[in-house]
Write a protein that holds these residues in place. Structure first.
Motif, PDB file in Angstrom:
ATOM      1  N   ASN A  92       0.839  -1.197   0.000  1.00  0.00           N
ATOM      2  CA  ASN A  92       0.000   0.000   0.000  1.00  0.00           C
ATOM      3  C   ASN A  92       0.875   1.247   0.000  1.00  0.00           C
ATOM      4  O   ASN A  92       0.472   2.311   0.470  1.00  0.00           O
ATOM      5  N   ASN A  93       2.082   1.103  -0.541  1.00  0.00           N
ATOM      6  CA  ASN A  93       3.073   2.177  -0.603  1.00  0.00           C
ATOM      7  C   ASN A  93       3.455   2.381  -2.064  1.00  0.00           C
ATOM      8  O   ASN A  93       4.145   1.548  -2.657  1.00  0.00           O
ATOM      9  N   MET A  94       3.002   3.471  -2.659  1.00  0.00           N
ATOM     10  CA  MET A  94       3.285   3.710  -4.075  1.00  0.00           C
ATOM     11  C   MET A  94       4.776   3.837  -4.339  1.00  0.00           C
ATOM     12  O   MET A  94       5.259   3.477  -5.426  1.00  0.00           O
ATOM     13  N   THR A 138      -7.516   4.898  -0.628  1.00  0.00           N
ATOM     14  CA  THR A 138      -7.338   6.341  -0.728  1.00  0.00           C
ATOM     15  C   THR A 138      -5.856   6.684  -0.648  1.00  0.00           C
ATOM     16  O   THR A 138      -5.167   6.276   0.290  1.00  0.00           O
ATOM     17  N   ILE A 139      -5.366   7.436  -1.625  1.00  0.00           N
ATOM     18  CA  ILE A 139      -3.946   7.794  -1.669  1.00  0.00           C
ATOM     19  C   ILE A 139      -3.708   9.033  -0.815  1.00  0.00           C
ATOM     20  O   ILE A 139      -4.390  10.053  -0.961  1.00  0.00           O
ATOM     21  N   ARG A 140      -2.724   8.926   0.104  1.00  0.00           N
ATOM     22  CA  ARG A 140      -2.271  10.100   0.854  1.00  0.00           C
ATOM     23  C   ARG A 140      -1.228  10.807   0.007  1.00  0.00           C
ATOM     24  O   ARG A 140      -0.150  10.268  -0.236  1.00  0.00           O
ATOM     25  N   ARG A 141      -1.538  12.016  -0.418  1.00  0.00           N
ATOM     26  CA  ARG A 141      -0.596  12.756  -1.257  1.00  0.00           C
ATOM     27  C   ARG A 141       0.710  13.064  -0.519  1.00  0.00           C
ATOM     28  O   ARG A 141       1.751  13.230  -1.150  1.00  0.00           O
ATOM     29  N   GLY A 178       2.445   9.092  -0.456  1.00  0.00           N
ATOM     30  CA  GLY A 178       2.215   7.989  -1.389  1.00  0.00           C
ATOM     31  C   GLY A 178       1.664   6.747  -0.728  1.00  0.00           C
ATOM     32  O   GLY A 178       1.643   5.671  -1.339  1.00  0.00           O
ATOM     33  N   VAL A 185      -1.348   4.291   0.767  1.00  0.00           N
ATOM     34  CA  VAL A 185      -2.722   3.983   0.389  1.00  0.00           C
ATOM     35  C   VAL A 185      -3.400   3.368   1.611  1.00  0.00           C
ATOM     36  O   VAL A 185      -2.919   2.382   2.170  1.00  0.00           O
ATOM     37  N   THR A 216      -8.382  -0.772   1.024  1.00  0.00           N
ATOM     38  CA  THR A 216      -7.043  -1.324   1.234  1.00  0.00           C
ATOM     39  C   THR A 216      -7.129  -2.588   2.076  1.00  0.00           C
ATOM     40  O   THR A 216      -6.520  -3.625   1.745  1.00  0.00           O
TER      41      THR A 216
END
Length: 261
Positions: free
Chosen positions: A121-123, A143-146, A149, A151, A156
């Motif tokens: 969950n880590n872009m 939901t992505i935390r800007r 990165g 999620v 999730t």
């Protein structure tokens, strides 16, 4: 050096090291212990540091420091932790890598591993592992935390529950003297708990600064994990707890080795 110049440098040293001591600062600035005690008292009064026995730490927070700053801090330690953790990951396995700059360091050390299935969950982890052609990557929805990165969220957790992992590697924001693993984000706590529930073997990666910090939300206990990989020796009470729990402690050495305890 004048007080005006010392104060910001003291705060920066606390950010880098997790804790500063009166004696070390006196040597560093070539001033008396009394001068440093006054400096720390004034910084504590201004809310920039918290006084502890023999020195000071960054103030306790209810929110994490910024991702960019976290990425810069303790880089050498995180690289050593990444190498030591990657050495515990076999080829031909399914694993989860969670949010965090330490798990990103692990991902960099997995570029030579063969036949991996990595769910994350880590872009940032996903982008790192794209360079390994022998690694299948699944990015958990949500939901992505800007800000970093990451999620998070219900989607999730739903994705995570579709898998059973051979191994999970998680990070944390803080680790207290009782062995409780802590974080700031309640959604991230829920995701990490789901990860641990779906994994046969569980590893926490945490550099020494995590022992100097606090966070409000509990993920789990070190007793719920199989391995802690860190760059610091544990306090005797916590080391004894880990032995009683059967939690292995691997101390990563900056030179590239690792010591089991």
């Amino acid at each position: 050096m004048s007080q005006t110049l010392r104060h910001p440098e003291i705060v920066e040293l606390a950010r880098r090291q997790g804790k500063v001591t009166v004696e070390d600062l006196a040597r560093h600035f070539d001033v008396t212990l009394q001068t440093i005690r006054r400096d720390l008292a004034e910084l504590a009064q201004a809310g920039q540091l918290e006084r502890v026995h023999g020195g000071a730490v960054l103030p306790s927070r209810t929110s994490n420091i910024g991702y960019g700053e976290r990425r810069r801090l303790h880089g050498e330690a995180k690289a050593a932790i990444g190498r030591a953790c990657a050495a515990l990951v076999p080829h031909d396995c399914a694993l989860f890598l969670s949010i965090g700059t330490s798990t990103e360091a692990v991902a960099r050390e997995l570029l030579g591993h063969r036949n991996l299935l990595v769910v994350t969950n880590n872009m940032n982890v996903a982008n790192i592992l794209v360079a390994n052609p022998d690694c299948q990557i699944v990015l958990a929805g949500g939901t992505i935390r800007r800000s970093d990165g990451g999620v998070v969220g219900t989607l999730t957790m739903q994705t995570i529950r579709q898998f059973k992992f051979d191994l999970a590697v998680i990070g944390c924001s803080a680790l207290d003297r009782d062995g409780d693993i802590l974080d700031f984000d309640l959604q991230e706590v829920g995701v990490n708990q789901a990860i641990l529930a779906q994994s046969r073997r569980r590893i926490l990666v945490a550099d020494r600064s995590k022992f100097q910090r606090s966070a409000p939300a509990r993920i789990a206990s070190l007793g719920d994990l199989d391995v802690l990989v860190t760059d610091a020796g544990l306090e005797p009470d916590l080391a004894a707890r880990c032995r009683a729990w059967g939690t292995e402690v691997v101390r990563a050495e900056a030179g590239g080795g690792a010591e089991e305890g």
